[in-house]
Scaffold this active site. Structure first.
Site, PDB file in Angstrom:
ATOM      1  N   GLU A 296       1.417 -34.694  -3.044  1.00 12.79           N
ATOM      2  CA  GLU A 296       1.744 -35.916  -2.308  1.00 12.79           C
ATOM      3  C   GLU A 296       2.434 -36.940  -3.224  1.00 12.79           C
ATOM      4  OE1 GLU A 296      -1.335 -36.684   0.611  1.00 12.79           O
ATOM      5  OE2 GLU A 296      -0.799 -38.799   0.619  1.00 12.79           O
ATOM      6  N   HIS A 325      -8.497 -10.607  -8.508  1.00 16.23           N
ATOM      7  CA  HIS A 325      -8.481  -9.449  -7.621  1.00 16.23           C
ATOM      8  C   HIS A 325      -7.673  -9.720  -6.359  1.00 16.23           C
ATOM      9  CE1 HIS A 325     -11.453  -7.234 -10.037  1.00 16.23           C
ATOM     10  NE2 HIS A 325     -11.812  -8.464 -10.380  1.00 16.23           N
ATOM     11  N   LYS A 439       1.776 -39.477  10.681  1.00 16.79           N
ATOM     12  CA  LYS A 439       0.762 -40.408  11.220  1.00 16.79           C
ATOM     13  C   LYS A 439       1.377 -41.211  12.376  1.00 16.79           C
ATOM     14  CE  LYS A 439      -2.219 -41.521   7.219  1.00 16.79           C
ATOM     15  NZ  LYS A 439      -2.795 -42.575   6.388  1.00 16.79           N
TER      16      LYS A 439
HETATM   17  O1  PA5 Z   1      -3.257 -40.399  -0.848  1.00 19.67           O
HETATM   18  C1  PA5 Z   1      -3.133 -40.958   0.216  1.00 19.67           C
HETATM   19  O2  PA5 Z   1      -2.760 -42.135   0.310  1.00 19.67           O
HETATM   20  C2  PA5 Z   1      -3.473 -40.247   1.512  1.00 19.67           C
HETATM   21  O3  PA5 Z   1      -3.821 -38.930   1.306  1.00 19.67           O
HETATM   22  C3  PA5 Z   1      -4.634 -40.946   2.189  1.00 19.67           C
HETATM   23  O4  PA5 Z   1      -5.742 -40.913   1.356  1.00 19.67           O
HETATM   24  C4  PA5 Z   1      -4.973 -40.305   3.531  1.00 19.67           C
HETATM   25  O5  PA5 Z   1      -3.845 -40.261   4.360  1.00 19.67           O
HETATM   26  C5  PA5 Z   1      -6.088 -41.077   4.222  1.00 19.67           C
HETATM   27  O6  PA5 Z   1      -5.745 -42.413   4.305  1.00 19.67           O
HETATM   28  P1  PA5 Z   1      -6.824 -43.525   4.559  1.00 19.67           P
HETATM   29  O7  PA5 Z   1      -7.758 -43.555   3.410  1.00 19.67           O
HETATM   30  O8  PA5 Z   1      -6.039 -44.781   4.679  1.00 19.67           O
HETATM   31  O9  PA5 Z   1      -7.532 -43.169   5.819  1.00 19.67           O
END
Ligand code: PA5
Length: 470
Positions: A296, A325, A439
């Site tokens: 990410e 394996h 989202k």
């Molecule tokens: O790293 C990030 O920002 C995302 O993976 C968020 O953690 C994830 O989308 C969840 O978001 P939130 O904590 O706002 O619910």
């Protein structure tokens, strides 16, 4: 912890097998490495300057008050509840899962109540209806504390879970329902903080400048860990120790910078896949947490100047020895598109002998008298050797032991590595526009106010054609 003990517990890195001298033309030459380091020597300093996005680096130092509050809350949860359920997703779940798996008993929930150090723990990071339903078959809601974690306070999955538990708690506890919820969220933004204030829900805050995937050492990860009796002060101490190791001026002595440099050079060499392979079940979920962090943060369309770069490296999780394996065949004989990071452990928390038997069958008896500890270690070294021989790059990060101090170090190391890699690649490692798009589309499809334009965009997308369906 005494300074000498800290040194004994320091994580080490071995990147011999990344180098041309060991793996031949697919490896990194000494001159190539030196030039790369010279060219990017100021990255650590440049990343430090982006303070608004790197406040997670301050977490080991600035949370004394919040840690004391977390310990108080955790103590009360331990006394009064039988189950602790975390509701969250992505960065709000993967860190807590990784830390629990690393530092709790490997069969924590199955231990009897007197052997467990806290309530049973469930981290619910998906909205599969079957999974949600099954949770309520194993918990007694009246004896359960729910920790709703969402930094943004608006993530659909988590808010839907909140709606469900509000309904269920109200049904069985009436006005007392809010006492069974702890919110972990942004102090100023989002809906969760509003709801928490309206109903008097206990709330912990995710500090500004601490993004989801960098939030494990904030209340996001500290509360679930403390509830299970994990020593969160030592976790933060380990993180501080690594932060200091990575604060040296000489980039060649900065472990996070060196790891970032090695991964970025491997990307340039066509290694689009980065495998993390822990040789410890306790670290299996650490590879999962790292996969999100790496994917990410670095998977980006644009660089900081707005040019299309489509950068990133696909993280793959493997487990030693299990995946010897299954996946190792591909790693050894498949394309030169992977770089492997082994996570090794010097001293496991259990010593298991392999007893003597079957003396008349030498092909079995040779194992007798050894330990499972030796076996797993030898298999890791053998795999490392086999990959080196087949000219694939690998490196090894060794934890002297898996404990709070080394896990704190490892997480800070990998977070810094990711931030430095973002700097080297000249991309924003702290946003996630690709995730946001999904989202927003979800909001539009479910009719959230303010997303009418997005709904229209989705309505006008090309219709699926029957000829491409079977
Ligand atoms: O790293 C990030 O920002 C995302 O993976 C968020 O953690 C994830 O989308 C969840 O978001 P939130 O904590 O706002 O619910």
């Amino acid at each position: 912890m005494q300074d000498a003990n800290r040194l004994d517990m320091q994580i080490s890195i071995d990147f011999n097998n990344m180098m041309e001298r060991f793996v031949g033309e697919h490896g990194i030459g000494d001159d190539e490495l030196n030039e790369f380091i010279e060219k990017n020597a100021d990255i650590a300093q440049r990343v430090n300057e982006t303070r608004d996005n790197t406040r997670w680096r301050e977490l080991p130092y600035n949370q004394e008050t919040v840690v004391n509050r977390i310990l108080e809350i955790a103590e009360s949860v331990r006394k009064n509840y039988h189950s602790f359920v975390v509701l969250g997703i992505g960065g709000s779940a993967l860190g807590p899962i990784a830390v629990q798996k690393a530092l709790n008993h490997l069969r924590y929930n199955e231990l009897s109540d007197d052997l467990r150090r806290g309530p049973k723990l469930y981290i619910e990071d998906n909205i599969d209806p079957e999974r949600i339903r099954s949770l309520f078959d194993v918990i007694d809601i009246k004896r359960t504390m729910f920790n709703v974690i969402t930094k943004s306070g608006s993530t659909s999955e988590t808010m839907a879970q909140l709606l469900l538990i509000t309904y269920m708690l109200r049904n069985c506890l009436g006005d007392n329902w809010a006492n069974h919820v702890i919110a972990t969220t942004d102090e100023h933004k989002g809906n969760l903080v509003k709801i928490a204030r309206q109903f008097g829900i206990t709330t912990l805050y995710v500090p500004d400048g601490v993004g989801g995937r960098f939030s494990e050492l904030s209340p996001v990860g500290l509360l679930p860990a403390a509830v299970c009796g994990i020593d969160i002060k030592s976790l933060l101490d380990g993180a501080a120790y690594m932060d200091k190791l990575c604060s040296v001026d000489d980039p060649q002595k900065n472990p996070a910078f060196m790891l970032a440099a090695l991964e970025c050079i491997s990307m340039k060499k066509g290694c689009n896949i980065s495998v993390m392979m822990p040789y410890a079940d306790s670290l299996k979920e650490m590879a999962d947490w790292y996969a999100q962090l790496w994917a990410e943060s670095l998977g980006k369309l644009y660089d900081k100047e707005g040019c299309v770069v489509r950068t990133g490296q696909t993280p793959v999780k493997a487990l030693g020895v299990t995946d010897q394996h299954s996946q190792i065949q591909l790693y050894a004989e498949g394309p030169f598109d992977k770089v492997i990071t082994f996570l090794a452990v010097d001293q496991y928390r259990a010593l298991m002998d392999i007893p003597n038997a079957y003396d008349d069958i030498p092909d079995v008896a040779f194992l007798s008298g050894h330990t499972f500890n030796e076996l797993i270690d030898v298999e890791r070294r053998a795999t490392e050797y086999a990959l080196m021989k087949s000219r694939h790059m690998s490196k090894t990060i060794t934890l002297p032991m898996v404990n709070e101090f080394t896990i704190g170090q490892l997480m800070m190391l990998l977070e810094l590595q990711t931030a430095y890699a973002g700097g080297i690649l000249n991309i924003d490692a702290f946003d996630q526009p690709g995730v946001e798009e999904g989202k927003n589309a979800t909001y539009a499809l479910l009719g959230k106010p303010g997303y009418e334009e997005k709904a229209l965009e989705l309505k006008n997308m090309p219709k699926k054609m029957k000829e491409y369906m079977l």
